[in-house]
Design an enzyme around this catalytic site. Structure first.
Site, PDB file in Angstrom:
ATOM      1  N   SER B  10      45.498  48.083  16.711  1.00 38.58           N
ATOM      2  CA  SER B  10      44.460  49.053  16.978  1.00 38.58           C
ATOM      3  C   SER B  10      44.770  50.394  15.921  1.00 38.58           C
ATOM      4  CB  SER B  10      44.190  49.746  18.275  1.00 38.58           C
ATOM      5  OG  SER B  10      45.490  50.140  18.729  1.00 38.58           O
ATOM      6  N   GLY B  11      46.000  50.207  15.447  1.00 39.57           N
ATOM      7  CA  GLY B  11      46.446  51.428  14.423  1.00 39.57           C
ATOM      8  C   GLY B  11      46.203  51.229  13.112  1.00 39.57           C
ATOM      9  N   CYS B 149      57.026  54.675   4.152  1.00 41.79           N
ATOM     10  CA  CYS B 149      56.064  54.906   3.080  1.00 41.79           C
ATOM     11  C   CYS B 149      56.614  55.842   1.979  1.00 41.79           C
ATOM     12  CB  CYS B 149      54.508  55.483   3.847  1.00 41.79           C
ATOM     13  SG  CYS B 149      54.807  56.813   4.816  1.00 41.79           S
ATOM     14  N   ASN B 321      49.736  54.940   1.187  1.00 46.00           N
ATOM     15  CA  ASN B 321      50.808  54.645   2.282  1.00 46.00           C
ATOM     16  C   ASN B 321      50.377  53.390   3.157  1.00 46.00           C
ATOM     17  OD1 ASN B 321      48.571  56.652   2.727  1.00 46.00           O
ATOM     18  ND2 ASN B 321      49.495  56.702   5.047  1.00 46.00           N
TER      19      ASN B 321
END
Lengths: 354, 354, 354, 354
Positions: B10-11, B149, B321
């Site tokens: 869900s992220g 990132c 990112n």
């Protein structure tokens, strides 16, 4: 009322000068000059402005001297240089927002302003600097040259270290981040919304003339005493907002420092200054300094942080490039020039969020 | 087809993993895990995704080992640490996108991840690093820990100087600028659009754990030979866009360098690497590197500039990112793990403007 | 491989055509044309693009006919009109993305394209329309005129009501909201980031030619049967993002309708169409349709809602104006023209968030 | 000085009330109330605000009545309802910015505010409406309920047609476009920058309670005379900026009208009103009305356009939702309540660009 004129009325800094002067209790706007948009009313060019100003843009001639007590030049450096030559001895007060007269050292001027012929006689008559640091030179100054937007933030951020604490800094790295209003209204593809929105544009990665200006000024002010700056280098980026800039200054001191002493030194240095807010990075729910917290106002927010891991000093300074970085600082300087309280007409609080 | 599962579906990184895996010709998405939104279909959570995937979010148990050949953990570091302990010996390949296993040096891990208990046995089994630099360690790697990132951009920017040229760098100052997707979907007031839009938020002004991770890795790789990094310090800012980051690295070399040699060294170092584009700052009409030029793709754009005034090296590195900084790099590493060509499923070109 | 050329390579739609064609398994890019930037390589103009394409922008002459099987015209309408006259009988397939040949009714063409001389012979040979509605006319079509970006969304939103259900609509009000990429790269002050960011610019408040185009098409397709549109009026706004548009269509039906029947009719109408996603407004955690959920892809998301208070139908349609509204739809049409599966080269999923 | 208190001090409207009251020459801020952030100083919550206010957030009790002459409630509707019940007879003036007392018709109130129990006795004592239309009811009004942000724009846009010209409108379609500050600081995933930036979020596609409020008010004011509104329906969208909204009103008149008469009627209707600027769509280089041209100010910019193709009237109204749509209008009403000139403390000009 002090009669004020603005040249460069169709540009962004010009527009903000009109905005501030129409809110000012002691200045009266009596002249708008420009080479383009002659005949246009301000509200046609800047739809935020009041529609009833009764002025339109005019070409600038010598005769403007009869109509103003102070003339603000929000014009490109070459235009400012020419207008200053024409009007320096005719207008009681001339406030130039361009880079034409900022750098005093001849070689630096030529390096960074190759297209603006240096006029040594005129250049030396200009008072340069942010009002906070040169306040006592401004009353009755006939010619005032205002620092660049980045230079204002950078100087206000560094001065407490060098001029205040007398710290010698070996290496200073500046990373400047600015919104798109810094580029004015010139038509360049890279400034189109479609290309600029979402960008982090490294438009001056290996040097910026505002840093040269600051080095020139701070060296002159330090005058050989403590507070030297070794290497000062800057990179500048356009980021994805419109108004406001942040300078991140990473300074390596010759001797160790500590957080508490630094913060206190900044508080002391700016005590009683109405437009510099020394902030603790942790004092708000939202990290500061951030240009959004000064938007539309004449504040410069400054904080100083010590990074113990690298023994470096991080100085953050945020301002609205069109207000404290241009039009507001111009009004602030003019207030001092005419003996008014510094805050006159500049008491509007920042608009946030925006 | 290689069966792939994603935990943390869900992220934002999870969403991009699903996006990339559904476009991938050799991986088949067979499992979606998470602790929130159990029972939800991906298109409910991420409205960009295809509606017909036939999967819903499930809680993760040991049994996932029967359903996947590779499991991607797009979970917070503490969750990844627990899942790795549970599944490390059960799943053929585990690719962790969190910080749980990135830092090898115990003190550094404890300093920057105080809430993630270190598991030395497990930690040493993880292969860490950007695929470009550790490619030959990835085939058959059972446990892979991907860099952060910022760390990816920073490492790809610095490696040609230290590991390539063997330059010793006395002082390295990193200024990282990231969009809001870097913060994930946690509900924090400072990440609301109303407060984040237009901001330059100095959220980590005196240090960032991604820099610690890079220092740890580069020091280990240099292994006492030339290519040392003296002081490495970083500050990080949230700027007003969503996807993509830029690291500005200001490096002071122990000995003089010149622009041409630097650029050539970067070209040589990344020759044949499909995802690193060495760019000349002047080669395009739009300044690069800029994250907008890599949006949605697995590219990292890198340029190196010499600033003659300060004898410093400016390295710019831009990436998405969520792709090269997370999901794309995860797929790239998994491709190598399973012997596929590195670019498989990652050939989408950047979407610009956006 | 089918040889493809793009004219207008330096513009935004041209750039996206290059992006999509270099990802396409069956088309090979063999020609780039333009009147400006001749000699430039694509990656200089569009820094997202691959650097190794081996092509540069050339002036267009008749000889292009020897080098391409299909030529895409991403040019302003007057240029497209001229190029079509020159090349219509020389190139096997010509796909025009401009408005030059969209409107069939002479008076409407003259009203909305006064500067594009109508060429009746040529105009009638063009197949017009979104592929979803004119699919069987595209195989072997020599000349294809693609709908405008707004027109595509508007038509896909309205067609199930009029052509599908045969509903007569008395009043249709369209409110179009577009990002700044819709304006291309022309240098206009109003498109500068400083003035466009944060704006809601009512740039066409009392009419837009894309609505005329849709009315012209739907009337022709309805051919006097049920499914008439009484008054169709549109207003268009530029809002503060870059890529993507939403059309909000408020339609008042002559007879009552209900929500469930409407939604089912849309599902039925678009069953099996790969690029139209019929969405329930409530199906996701994020309201849809929203252009951000289709960014970079060829999807058009559509939803239909019945507002019981006013007995009106609200149709929302979102697409990426440079993909489904331009380059992607062009490739989709060309796929059908050459007998390829419609989705070939267009399977990239939307990039979100961005 | 008139003593003023603000409840809801940590919210966005509360923050703007504090900003405006600290700039106001006749009001003195003596109380800040709230249920969260008790003990916090305003500058901690809103980093734009002055740091020296000498107040902190307190819980609200009856005793506040001793400390203020006017209390502004910038609280959610249920909280306002409770506070009004507690304080209506204790505080000389209560200005409620919520929806608790806006709708007079019981069924409409229950439909749109089901969670706010209606208090008929209290409701009827509130003066509702934009000051421009109910000015003579405000002096000495003890209880004032301010319209919603959309409702203010919509009412100011429609009133000259219905209350001014007495036009009967058969169908009125309203499309509202708002920035993210309209949603306040509630933590919802859809309001995160990562998901909201670049979005066109159809958050209320088939109805908005502000339209109900306007219908209720205009019907009451028309009082059965000419100037009726047949069907009034609204849809609302969140677009990608922070501050400001635009209402696009598409009105179909029962009888023909013409552009010139419409514009004149608007000029006449708003003659002498300091905060409504009737604008010609063509008068500026930038299309107006646009919320960016009123940012930070109390202006509402309005224009009226006749679309001859569809015989419809297009009314555009733009305002800053936190100023003219909330805090500024509250101060304007309070000025009138206490017999001050309407503009007192509200003369700041819009900040543009921003």
């Amino acid at each position: 009322m002090i009669r004020a004129g603005v040249v460069g009325a169709s540009g962004l800094a010009g527009g903000d000068l009109i905005r501030l002067l129409t809110q000012h209790p002691e200045f009266e706007l009596t002249f708008l000059g420009g080479s383009s948009h002659v005949g246009r009313r301000p509200a046609e060019l800047h739809p935020n402005l009041r529609q009833d100003l009764g002025l339109a843009v005019e070409a600038v001639t010598e005769d403007v001297a009869d109509r103003v007590d102070v003339l603000f030049l929000a014009t490109p450096a070459p235009v400012s240089a020419d207008l200053a030559a024409l009007l320096a001895d005719r207008v009681p007060a001339l406030v130039d927002l361009s880079g034409a007269f900022r750098i005093r050292t001849p070689e630096l001027h030529e390096r960074w302003y190759p297209k603006v012929q240096r006029r040594p006689d005129l250049a030396e008559r200009f008072v340069y600097g942010v009002p906070e640091l040169v306040r006592d030179r401004l009353p009755d100054a006939a010619l005032i040259s205002l620092p660049g937007c980045y230079a204002t933030a950078l100087t206000l951020g560094l001065a407490p270290l060098t001029l205040g604490l007398g710290l010698d800094l070996t290496t200073v790295v500046v990373d400047g981040k600015s919104g798109s209003s810094g580029g004015g209204l010139q038509l360049r593809a890279t400034d189109l919304h479609a290309l600029r929105n979402g960008a982090i544009a490294p438009y001056a990665p290996t040097g910026h003339r505002h840093a040269a200006e600051v080095g020139d000024f701070l060296t002159r002010e330090a005058a050989g005493k403590a507070g030297s700056v070794g290497s000062l280098s800057m990179s500048a980026y356009g980021v994805s907002h419109v108004r406001g800039l942040l300078t991140s200054t990473y300074a390596f001191p010759a001797e160790p420092v500590d957080q508490r002493a630094l913060h206190r030194a900044y508080l002391r240095f700016y005590k009683g200054q109405p437009f510099v807010r020394v902030r603790r990075h942790t004092e708000t729910l939202i990290p500061v300094p951030d240009p959004q917290a000064v938007l539309g106002s004449n504040y410069c927010d400054v904080s100083v942080l010590h990074d113990p891991d690298a023994d470096r000093i991080v100085v953050l300074a945020a301002l609205d490039n069109l207000v404290k970085g241009a039009a507001g600082q111009a009004v602030q300087a003019a207030n001092l020039r005419f003996g008014l309280p510094e805050e006159t007409g500049l008491t509007m609080q920042p608009v946030m969020p925006a």
